[in-house]
Design a protein around this motif. Structure first.
Motif, short mmCIF file in Angstrom:
data_model
loop_
_atom_site.label_atom_id
_atom_site.label_comp_id
_atom_site.label_asym_id
_atom_site.label_seq_id
_atom_site.Cartn_x
_atom_site.Cartn_y
_atom_site.Cartn_z
N HIS A 1 0.79 -1.23 0.00
CA HIS A 1 0.00 0.00 0.00
C HIS A 1 0.83 1.29 0.00
O HIS A 1 0.28 2.36 -0.28
CB HIS A 1 -0.92 0.00 1.22
CG HIS A 1 -1.94 -1.10 1.22
ND1 HIS A 1 -1.86 -2.20 2.05
CD2 HIS A 1 -3.04 -1.29 0.46
CE1 HIS A 1 -2.88 -3.00 1.81
NE2 HIS A 1 -3.61 -2.48 0.86
N ARG B 1 -3.77 -14.11 -6.41
CA ARG B 1 -4.75 -13.10 -6.00
C ARG B 1 -4.67 -12.83 -4.49
O ARG B 1 -5.07 -11.77 -4.03
CB ARG B 1 -6.16 -13.58 -6.35
CG ARG B 1 -6.46 -13.61 -7.84
CD ARG B 1 -7.96 -13.63 -8.05
NE ARG B 1 -8.26 -13.82 -9.46
CZ ARG B 1 -8.77 -14.93 -9.96
NH1 ARG B 1 -9.07 -15.94 -9.18
NH2 ARG B 1 -9.02 -15.04 -11.25
N ASN B 2 -4.19 -13.79 -3.74
CA ASN B 2 -4.13 -13.64 -2.28
C ASN B 2 -2.77 -13.11 -1.80
O ASN B 2 -2.57 -12.93 -0.60
CB ASN B 2 -4.42 -15.00 -1.63
CG ASN B 2 -4.76 -14.89 -0.17
OD1 ASN B 2 -5.47 -13.96 0.23
ND2 ASN B 2 -4.26 -15.81 0.64
N HIS C 1 -2.68 -9.70 0.17
CA HIS C 1 -3.19 -9.84 1.54
C HIS C 1 -2.13 -10.47 2.45
O HIS C 1 -1.96 -10.04 3.61
CB HIS C 1 -4.45 -10.70 1.51
CG HIS C 1 -5.01 -10.98 2.88
ND1 HIS C 1 -5.65 -10.01 3.63
CD2 HIS C 1 -5.02 -12.11 3.63
CE1 HIS C 1 -6.02 -10.54 4.79
NE2 HIS C 1 -5.65 -11.81 4.81
N GLN C 2 -1.41 -11.46 1.92
CA GLN C 2 -0.39 -12.14 2.72
C GLN C 2 0.80 -11.24 3.03
O GLN C 2 1.46 -11.40 4.07
CB GLN C 2 0.09 -13.39 1.97
CG GLN C 2 -0.96 -14.46 1.76
CD GLN C 2 -1.33 -15.15 3.06
OE1 GLN C 2 -0.52 -15.23 3.97
NE2 GLN C 2 -2.56 -15.65 3.14
N CYS D 1 0.75 -7.82 3.24
CA CYS D 1 0.40 -6.56 3.90
C CYS D 1 0.76 -6.63 5.38
O CYS D 1 0.38 -7.56 6.09
CB CYS D 1 -1.08 -6.26 3.72
SG CYS D 1 -1.62 -4.76 4.58
N SER E 1 7.35 -7.11 5.45
CA SER E 1 6.56 -7.24 4.23
C SER E 1 7.37 -7.87 3.11
O SER E 1 6.90 -8.75 2.38
CB SER E 1 6.02 -5.87 3.80
OG SER E 1 5.18 -5.99 2.67
N ASP F 1 -6.06 -9.11 -4.42
CA ASP F 1 -6.77 -8.69 -3.22
C ASP F 1 -5.93 -7.71 -2.42
O ASP F 1 -4.99 -8.09 -1.74
CB ASP F 1 -7.10 -9.92 -2.36
CG ASP F 1 -7.91 -9.55 -1.14
OD1 ASP F 1 -8.33 -8.38 -1.06
OD2 ASP F 1 -8.13 -10.43 -0.28
N THR F 2 -6.26 -6.43 -2.50
CA THR F 2 -5.57 -5.40 -1.71
C THR F 2 -6.45 -4.88 -0.60
O THR F 2 -6.13 -3.88 0.04
CB THR F 2 -5.15 -4.23 -2.61
OG1 THR F 2 -6.33 -3.67 -3.19
CG2 THR F 2 -4.20 -4.68 -3.70
N GLY F 3 -7.56 -5.53 -0.34
CA GLY F 3 -8.48 -5.10 0.70
C GLY F 3 -9.45 -4.06 0.22
O GLY F 3 -10.35 -3.64 0.94
#
Length: 287
Positions: free
Chosen positions: A6, A33-34, A37-38, A40, A84, A129-131
Motif C-alpha cells: 500500500h 490473488r491472495n 493480503h499475505q 500486507c 513485508s 486482493d488489496t483489501g
C-alpha cells in the motif's frame, strides 16, 4: 501505510512483481490473488520473527530484484517494510513451482474457470486482493433478435477457380455485383423499411446468436429457404429485419422481398463471360 502493498513508493513495484510471477506461470492465479493480503503488514505488530528465505531462479525475477534494491537504496529501517519483503519472498518460495514443472495455460485456466466467475486475462490482472473492493463489469450474452428472416444464398460457379482467378476473387466479385454500385440494397431497405445485412466476420454477436438459434430451430427469427439448404453448401447468409417497432412486422411483404433478393443473387452469378472482368479486378487488388 507501512507495507510494500500500500505504500505509494513501492506499490507499483509490488504489482510489477505480481504480473511478473503471473506471466511466468509458475504460481496459480487464484494463489496470486491472495499474495497482496499475505504481504500486507499495515496492521501487524513490530518485532515479528523473520524467516530465512532462498528463492530458486531469483535472477529471473527482475522486478523483485528492483524492489529489493529500491528498499536497500532508501535505507528503510521500518521493520514493517522488512517484514513485508520477507513475507513476499517466503510467499514466492512456498508457492512457486520448479522450472521443470511449469504450469500450462490450461492448468491455470482450469483452476479459475468456475461456473459463477469466468474472467478474462485482463480482468485477472485486476483482481489482486488489496483489501479494496473492485467491481468488474460482466458482459451478458447477447440477446437474439425477435423479428426478421434469414436467407441463404448459395454459390453456383461456372468459372473454376485457378491461379489467375482464385475462389475468393470469384466470391468477392459476385458479392459486389449483388450489392450493386448504384445502391441496390439501400433502395430495397428504403422501399420495404427494413435492414438488410450480409453475415461477415465483422457481424455483431447479436446477429450471430440469432443465426445460431435459427439454424437450431429456436426463437422467432426463421430461415426463409430452409428446405432448399444442403449440408456443407457454400454461400452467404442474409438477415432481413424491420427497422422500427414490432407493429411494422406484419406490414412487410417478406416473401416478395426475399424472392427479389434470391433473383438478384442468381443474376449476379459470375459466368464465363465475366472471367476477364474478375481477372482484371484481382490484378488491381494485388497492386
Amino acid at each position: 501505510m507501512a507495507c510494500l502493498v500500500h505504500h505509494s513508493r513501492y506499490r507499483c513495484l509490488f504489482h510489477a512483481v505480481v504480473n511478473e510471477l503471473r506471466n511466468e506461470k509458475r504460481i496459480p492465479v487464484p494463489i496470486l490473488r491472495n499474495m497482496a493480503h499475505q504481504c500486507c503488514t499495515c496492521s501487524n505488530l513490530d518485532n515479528q520473527t523473520l524467516i530465512s528465505v532462498v528463492i530458486d531462479d531469483k535472477d529471473k525475477l527482475t522486478n523483485l530484484q528492483k524492489l529489493i534494491d529500491q528498499i536497500h537504496q532508501d535505507k528503510k529501517d521500518n521493520p514493517k517494510f522488512i517484514l513485508s519483503l520477507n513475507r513476499l519472498e517466503n510467499f514466492i518460495k512456498e508457492n512457486r513451482v520448479s522450472d521443470s514443472n511449469l504450469l500450462s495455460t490450461s492448468t491455470i485456466d482450469n483452476e479459475i474457470n468456475k461456473p459463477h466467475n469466468s474472467l478474462s486475462k485482463s480482468q485477472e490482472n485486476l483482481t489482486i486482493d488489496t483489501g479494496i473492493p473492485i467491481f468488474l463489469k460482466i458482459n451478458k450474452p447477447p440477446k437474439p433478435f425477435k423479428n426478421g428472416k434469414f436467407l441463404f444464398l448459395p454459390y453456383k460457379f461456372e468459372i473454376k477457380p485457378s491461379i489467375h482467378v482464385p475462389l475468393e476473387a470469384i466470391k468477392q466479385s459476385q458479392r459486389g455485383r449483388f450489392i450493386g454500385r448504384k445502391g441496390y440494397i439501400t433502395s430495397l431497405e428504403e422501399q420495404y423499411n427494413v435492414c438488410i445485412s450480409m453475415i461477415t466476420p465483422k457481424t455483431t454477436a447479436q446477429v450471430i446468436k440469432t443465426l445460431e438459434n435459427a439454424k437450431a430451430g429456436k426463437g422467432s427469427v426463421t430461415i426463409h429457404n430452409r428446405i432448399d439448404l444442403s449440408e456443407g453448401e457454400d454461400g452467404e447468409w442474409i438477415l432481413v429485419r424491420p427497422k422500427k417497432s414490432e407493429k411494422q412486422v406484419n406490414t412487410i411483404d417478406f416473401a416478395a422481398l426475399l424472392d427479389e433478393l434470391i433473383n438478384r443473387w442468381k443474376s449476379s452469378a459470375i459466368k464465363y463471360e465475366h472471367k476477364k472482368e474478375v481477372e482484371n479486378e484481382e490484378s488491381q487488388n494485388k497492386k
